[in-house]
Design an enzyme around this catalytic site. Structure first.
Site: not given
Length: 158
Positions: A8, A11, A13-15, A124
């Site tokens: 993301c 690095n 939150c999402r990934s 995000d």
């Protein structure tokens, strides 16, 4: 060993959420000896930091291990190390294609694994705060990714 990298922007939150969720699914399937999982960001703002508090809270709520996770930035070398490079949104895909010139065919957008899903990019939560929605999307797409990896590498289900 099959290597999977989630990417993301920062690095945090999402990934890392996808890394932890997919690693959890891999462990539940007893495939840790066959599939390794990591995450990275296209930006360098958060290098060395743990996942965002919202990500940590959601993973804790879902009883998913996140120990030792720290943000890092994606590198060109990642395109030789990882068999699957999974981007969270269109901008991540573009950024990855710039970093991994010549290996861009290895980049998959996570929600492309859910063609019936109306949302095409993982939102995000750094900006939206909606870690619940992000978790639901990631969890479903990671299940589909595990099916894809198993099918492409002839790994039988338990």
């Amino acid at each position: 060993m099959i290597h999977v990298l989630f990417v993301c922007l920062g690095n945090i939150c999402r990934s890392p959420m996808a890394e932890a969720v997919f690693r959890h699914q891999v462990k539940e399937a007893k495939l840790e000896h066959e599939i390794s999982v990591d995450s990275a960001g296209t930006g360098d703002w958060h290098i060395g930091k743990p996942p965002h508090e919202g990500t940590r809270n959601k993973l804790t709520e879902m009883k998913i291990n996140q120990d030792g996770m720290r943000a890092r930035q994606v590198t060109a070398a990642d395109f030789t190390t990882y068999d699957y490079v999974i981007a969270m949104d269109d901008q991540n895909v573009q950024n990855l294609q710039a970093v991994g010139a010549g290996a861009a065919d290895r980049v998959i957008k996570l929600l492309d694994l859910l063609p019936d899903q109306p949302v095409r990019n993982v939102p995000d939560p750094y900006f939206t705060g909606n870690f619940d929605e992000v978790y639901e999307l990631i969890n479903k797409a990671c299940s589909r990714l595990l099916e894809k990896v198993r099918a492409e590498h002839g790994i039988e289900a338990d």
